[in-house]
Design a protein around this motif. Structure first.
Motif, PDB file in Angstrom:
ATOM      1  N   ALA A 128     -10.243   3.327   4.328  1.00 21.98           N
ATOM      2  CA  ALA A 128     -10.329   3.048   2.906  1.00 21.98           C
ATOM      3  C   ALA A 128      -8.995   3.350   2.234  1.00 21.98           C
ATOM      4  N   ALA A 129      -8.799   2.774   1.065  1.00 25.85           N
ATOM      5  CA  ALA A 129      -7.553   2.988   0.332  1.00 25.85           C
ATOM      6  C   ALA A 129      -7.830   3.124  -1.162  1.00 25.85           C
ATOM      7  N   PHE A 179       0.803  -1.222   0.000  1.00 28.26           N
ATOM      8  CA  PHE A 179       0.000   0.000   0.000  1.00 28.26           C
ATOM      9  C   PHE A 179       0.840   1.278   0.000  1.00 28.26           C
ATOM     10  N   ALA A 180       2.120   1.136  -0.246  1.00 29.44           N
ATOM     11  CA  ALA A 180       2.993   2.301  -0.177  1.00 29.44           C
ATOM     12  C   ALA A 180       2.574   3.402  -1.146  1.00 29.44           C
ATOM     13  N   SER A 181       2.040   3.049  -2.305  1.00 30.57           N
ATOM     14  CA  SER A 181       1.654   4.047  -3.305  1.00 30.57           C
ATOM     15  C   SER A 181       0.173   4.390  -3.235  1.00 30.57           C
ATOM     16  N   PHE A 182      -0.488   3.975  -2.186  1.00 30.34           N
ATOM     17  CA  PHE A 182      -1.918   4.192  -2.030  1.00 30.34           C
ATOM     18  C   PHE A 182      -2.193   5.354  -1.080  1.00 30.34           C
ATOM     19  N   THR A 183      -3.239   6.100  -1.379  1.00 30.64           N
ATOM     20  CA  THR A 183      -3.808   7.005  -0.397  1.00 30.64           C
ATOM     21  C   THR A 183      -4.643   6.180   0.576  1.00 30.64           C
ATOM     22  N   ARG A 230     -10.896   2.144  -3.558  1.00 27.22           N
ATOM     23  CA  ARG A 230     -11.080   0.775  -4.037  1.00 27.22           C
ATOM     24  C   ARG A 230     -11.294  -0.222  -2.902  1.00 27.22           C
ATOM     25  N   TYR A 231     -10.578  -0.006  -1.797  1.00 28.92           N
ATOM     26  CA  TYR A 231     -10.625  -0.980  -0.704  1.00 28.92           C
ATOM     27  C   TYR A 231     -11.232  -0.341   0.540  1.00 28.92           C
ATOM     28  N   TRP A 232     -12.026  -1.130   1.256  1.00 28.90           N
ATOM     29  CA  TRP A 232     -12.735  -0.625   2.435  1.00 28.90           C
ATOM     30  C   TRP A 232     -12.658  -1.627   3.578  1.00 28.90           C
TER      31      TRP A 232
END
Length: 127
Positions: free
Chosen positions: A99-100, A29-33, A115-117
């Protein structure tokens, strides 16, 4: 399989503080908000805060006006985020979701971009 798991919700009194945590797994998840949303009964899900990667290890934080100066979001590591909630008010009562979404340069508070919750954690603030 990706999982986001929230923890730290509970029942507190107005003026108290509470800290929520979210741990993500199943991918990098390093590149995810990573962010927080909340949903009160009979209301739409609303943006609370997000931490966006903008290059290297730098992250920017964005907040909803209703929580600015009271809540603090922190990127604990590449796959974990916390939300320190201070001076809680009864109107902060809601289910809080972690979320992400991919990327961090674009600023978005639209839940449809995430996208992810997680499953959510209840926060109740009594007056």
């Amino acid at each position: 399989q990706v999982h986001l798991v929230e923890s730290g919700g509970g029942l507190v009194q107005a003026g108290d503080s509470l800290r929520l945590s979210c741990a993500a797994s199943g991918r990098t998840f390093a590149s995810f908000t990573m962010g927080w949303f909340r949903q009160a009964p009979e209301k739409e899900r609303e943006f609370v805060a997000q931490t966006r990667p903008v290059g290297g290890t730098t992250h920017y934080a964005d907040y909803a006006d209703s929580v600015k100066a009271r809540f603090i979001i922190a990127r604990v590591n590449a796959s974990a985020v916390s939300l320190q909630m201070n001076s809680l008010k009864p109107e902060d009562t809601a289910v809080y979701y972690c979320a992400a979404r991919v990327g961090g340069v674009i600023v978005s508070s639209d839940p449809r971009d995430y996208r992810y919750w997680g499953q959510g954690t209840q926060v109740t603030v009594s007056s």
